[in-house]
Design a protein around this motif. Structure first.
Motif, PDB file in Angstrom:
ATOM      1  N   LEU A 121       0.820  -1.217   0.000  1.00  0.00           N
ATOM      2  CA  LEU A 121       0.000   0.000   0.000  1.00  0.00           C
ATOM      3  C   LEU A 121       0.852   1.263   0.000  1.00  0.00           C
ATOM      4  O   LEU A 121       0.727   2.089  -0.915  1.00  0.00           O
ATOM      5  N   PRO A 122       1.740   1.473   0.982  1.00  0.00           N
ATOM      6  CA  PRO A 122       2.505   2.717   0.975  1.00  0.00           C
ATOM      7  C   PRO A 122       3.496   2.810  -0.178  1.00  0.00           C
ATOM      8  O   PRO A 122       3.799   3.914  -0.660  1.00  0.00           O
ATOM      9  N   THR A 123       4.012   1.688  -0.638  1.00  0.00           N
ATOM     10  CA  THR A 123       5.031   1.715  -1.681  1.00  0.00           C
ATOM     11  C   THR A 123       4.443   1.874  -3.073  1.00  0.00           C
ATOM     12  O   THR A 123       5.005   2.587  -3.917  1.00  0.00           O
TER      13      THR A 123
ATOM     14  N   LYS B 269       3.208   0.405 -11.837  1.00  0.00           N
ATOM     15  CA  LYS B 269       3.364   1.166 -10.608  1.00  0.00           C
ATOM     16  C   LYS B 269       4.728   1.856 -10.518  1.00  0.00           C
ATOM     17  O   LYS B 269       5.013   2.555  -9.540  1.00  0.00           O
ATOM     18  N   VAL B 270       5.569   1.632 -11.531  1.00  0.00           N
ATOM     19  CA  VAL B 270       6.929   2.163 -11.547  1.00  0.00           C
ATOM     20  C   VAL B 270       7.183   2.814 -12.900  1.00  0.00           C
ATOM     21  O   VAL B 270       6.765   2.300 -13.941  1.00  0.00           O
TER      22      VAL B 270
ATOM     23  N   ASP C  22       4.013   5.606  -7.696  1.00  0.00           N
ATOM     24  CA  ASP C  22       2.673   5.372  -7.158  1.00  0.00           C
ATOM     25  C   ASP C  22       2.683   5.257  -5.630  1.00  0.00           C
ATOM     26  O   ASP C  22       1.770   4.672  -5.053  1.00  0.00           O
ATOM     27  N   LEU C  23       3.698   5.816  -4.986  1.00  0.00           N
ATOM     28  CA  LEU C  23       3.748   5.755  -3.531  1.00  0.00           C
ATOM     29  C   LEU C  23       2.651   6.603  -2.915  1.00  0.00           C
ATOM     30  O   LEU C  23       2.087   7.487  -3.566  1.00  0.00           O
TER      31      LEU C  23
ATOM     32  N   LEU D 166       7.796  10.967   3.329  1.00  0.00           N
ATOM     33  CA  LEU D 166       7.283  10.511   2.044  1.00  0.00           C
ATOM     34  C   LEU D 166       6.825  11.674   1.165  1.00  0.00           C
ATOM     35  O   LEU D 166       6.902  11.592  -0.059  1.00  0.00           O
ATOM     36  N   ARG D 167       6.367  12.765   1.778  1.00  0.00           N
ATOM     37  CA  ARG D 167       6.020  13.941   0.976  1.00  0.00           C
ATOM     38  C   ARG D 167       7.268  14.533   0.332  1.00  0.00           C
ATOM     39  O   ARG D 167       7.246  14.958  -0.826  1.00  0.00           O
TER      40      ARG D 167
END
Length: 294
Positions: free
Chosen positions: A81-83, A214-215, A222-223, A230-231
């Protein structure tokens, strides 16, 4: 005797080692985990090719295990989810003994094949789902029960084990045997057997996320930017992927509500958020294809 249970012939006097030798012994033995995964790279590639279309069609990743293996499966799913913004309802983890077994061993739970079968049935698996059974011994009844239910529903089944001839590998559509051999501490598969499982699961799920767009390049576009660190990472990724200056990247990322992929497309095609969202959807979330579109 299972290879993972066989006493290592190299360290019969382990309890007499000085601290420096003891530490080096454990660290050096972990290299065998990497070698074991390298040996099954082709099997992992087959699993990626078989699983990706099912997930693209809306399927779920379902991990089934017991003890260390169960915890590693759940960890792999949680981190998606987070990654990669992979929906948590599409990465489900089952562990023998239920949630309490994450923190404390539930004696005998792994020996219940019928419970494994019931737990997987309760998730109503479909032909698009990918069920990953993980068991160091390769014969854990709970995992075998889960794989049985998954196959009955037509789901793709993958079986990860650490012993040659493992029933879990034989029972799955694609069996992956991580032959890590004897442990430094006999039978303690939380050591290199667990490390090999972590590497294999990490590799499998990461490859799938790349296949599912996702990459971009090798950037995790897509994180989910859910904290200060993370921001900051999201802003850096937006700049790297777009080549935009700081101020423009900040503005685009704000308009995209922190979604890096969307911000990069807005910058690259000079679009507003709504139009970029529509274009990205037209290309199934594939940023490179959307950027190259006329």
């Amino acid at each position: 005797m299972l290879r993972t249970e066989t006493p290592s012939p190299l360290h019969g006097a382990l309890d007499t080692y000085a601290a420096d030798k003891l530490v080096r012994t454990f660290v050096e033995d972990q290299y065998e985990a990497v070698r074991a995964v390298e040996a099954v790279a082709d099997d992992l590639a087959r699993a990626v090719d078989a699983a990706a279309p099912r997930l693209q069609a809306g399927g779920r990743l379902i991990y089934v295990g017991a003890g260390t293996s169960g915890r590693l499966g759940i960890l792999d799913g949680v981190e998606l989810l987070p990654t990669f913004s992979w929906p948590p309802e599409r990465a489900l983890g089952l562990i023998a003994g239920g949630p309490p077994a994450l923190f404390k061993a539930v004696e005998g739970a792994e020996d219940d094949a019928e419970q494994g079968e019931r737990d997987v049935q309760a998730l109503a698996p479909t032909t698009n789902d990918v069920v990953i059974g993980v068991a160091a011994s390769g014969g854990t009844p709970y995992v075998l029960g889960g794989l049985k239910a998954a196959q009955a529903a037509g789901a793709l089944t993958l079986g990860l084990a650490n012993n040659p001839g493992a029933p879990v590998a034989a029972a799955a559509d694609i069996g992956i045997v991580l032959d890590t051999g004897p442990e430094v501490i006999s039978g303690s598969t939380r050591l290199k057997a667990g490390t090999a499982q972590k590497i294999a699961l990490n590799t499998l799920s990461s490859c799938l996320m790349v296949r599912l767009n996702k990459v971009h390049g090798n950037l995790m576009v897509d994180l989910q930017a859910t904290n200060a660190k993370l921001r900051k990472r999201a802003l850096s990724l937006t700049q790297r992927a777009s080549g935009a200056p700081l101020e423009a990247a900040e503005a685009a990322l704000a308009a995209a509500h922190g979604h890096v992929k969307l911000a990069v497309l807005m910058l690259g095609k000079q679009l507003n958020a709504a139009d970029a969202t529509a274009l990205l959807a037209q290309h199934a979330g594939h940023l490179r294809a959307a950027l190259d579109a006329p």
